[in-house]
Design an enzyme around this catalytic site. Structure first.
Site, PDB file in Angstrom:
ATOM      1  N   ASN A   1      47.213  41.872  40.371  1.00 48.23           N
ATOM      2  CA  ASN A   1      48.458  41.475  39.717  1.00 48.23           C
ATOM      3  C   ASN A   1      48.550  39.949  39.605  1.00 48.23           C
ATOM      4  O   ASN A   1      48.046  39.222  40.458  1.00 48.23           O
ATOM      5  CB  ASN A   1      49.647  42.026  40.506  1.00 48.23           C
ATOM      6  CG  ASN A   1      49.610  43.538  40.591  1.00 48.23           C
ATOM      7  OD1 ASN A   1      49.091  44.209  39.696  1.00 48.23           O
ATOM      8  ND2 ASN A   1      50.141  44.091  41.671  1.00 48.23           N
TER       9      ASN A   1
ATOM     10  N   HIS B   1      42.822  38.243  39.229  1.00 52.93           N
ATOM     11  CA  HIS B   1      43.050  38.021  37.803  1.00 52.93           C
ATOM     12  C   HIS B   1      43.930  36.811  37.521  1.00 52.93           C
ATOM     13  O   HIS B   1      44.446  36.663  36.414  1.00 52.93           O
ATOM     14  CB  HIS B   1      43.649  39.290  37.177  1.00 52.93           C
ATOM     15  CG  HIS B   1      42.699  40.451  37.208  1.00 52.93           C
ATOM     16  ND1 HIS B   1      43.115  41.762  37.163  1.00 52.93           N
ATOM     17  CD2 HIS B   1      41.348  40.496  37.290  1.00 52.93           C
ATOM     18  CE1 HIS B   1      42.059  42.570  37.214  1.00 52.93           C
ATOM     19  NE2 HIS B   1      40.978  41.815  37.299  1.00 52.93           N
TER      20      HIS B   1
END
EC number: 2.3.1.286
Length: 250
Positions: free
Chosen positions: A102, A119
């Site tokens: 997330n 990410h």
């Protein structure tokens, strides 16, 4: 909920727990997943067509505006019971490391102190050209804003489709998957590689893999324990069961 005594014993005996989270955890705070349909002005766009380097080169203003819209969606949302319970593990286990797909920063806000953001983080920016990090301190009419070092275009600090994960984050996540006593896999559809390979790698290294998810995933077949349900319900209950009187939600 009744928990396997073996699971509770493994948790209480763990010296190091790795927690790997996906979009399902953030969805419980109201953050749409990439699989959800776009809404409003973005209803005719697919997330997969906007979150790419090619899209940014082709139409940087549209991509920047879409990320600003996503930031506005997230700005006032709060960590949920799962985020808070995961952070509370740090008071119960000698070492806890977060690995998350997330980009919303909610694990940090919940109090987790060791977080690997595979990410990236949507609240960060860096230059598309020179790659230097950028902090926007004053309003600008440029869309996207420009880099103070090279005048290149700034982009969100996230990993787009077609881009590689940063090597330090990936290598550390793989090392933790190999060496942590217990490996939680929470709220992830297990579809996005290479991150989805981490639970498999942990299991192959002899780690205890625990999956928490409302639906079945490919990890069900090898996880030592599979707990079906929402993370915000199960994680606090699990902590209370393993550490009566000390777990979150007691």
């Amino acid at each position: 909920m009744h928990f396997d005594p073996d699971l509770l014993d493994k948790l209480r005996g763990a010296r190091h727990i790795a927690v790997f989270t996906g979009a399902g955890v953030s969805a419980e705070s109201g953050i749409p997943t990439f699989r959800d349909a776009q809404t409003g002005l973005w209803a005719n766009f697919r997330a997969e067509d906007l979150a790419t380097p090619e899209a940014f080169r082709r139409d940087p203003a549209t991509v920047w505006k879409w990320y600003e819209w996503r930031r506005d969606l997230m700005r006032n949302l709060q960590p949920n019971a799962a985020h808070l319970a995961i952070a509370a593990l740090e008071r119960l286990v000698p070492r806890v490391t977060m690995i998350t797909q997330n980009v919303d920063g909610l694990h940090h806000r919940a109090g987790s102190t060791d977080v690997i953001e595979l990410h990236g983080n949507i609240w960060n920016n860096f230059c598309f050209q020179c790659r230097k990090p950028a902090v926007l301190t004053t309003p600008t009419s440029d869309i996207p804003p420009r880099c103070a070092h090279c005048d290149g275009m700034l982009r969100p600090g996230v990993v787009w489709f077609g881009e590689s994960l940063t090597a330090p984050a990936w290598h550390r996540a793989a090392d933790l998957s190999e060496h942590a006593d217990v490996f939680f896999c929470i709220g992830t559809s297990s579809l996005v590689e290479p991150a989805a390979s981490l639970p498999r790698y942990a299991q192959s290294c002899g780690r205890v893999v625990i999956q928490i998810n409302p639906e079945a995933t490919m990890h069900d077949g090898f996880a030592r324990h599979v707990l079906r349900g929402k993370a915000g319900d199960i994680v606090p209950q699990l902590l209370c069961a393993a550490w009566p009187g000390n777990g979150e939600g007691a």
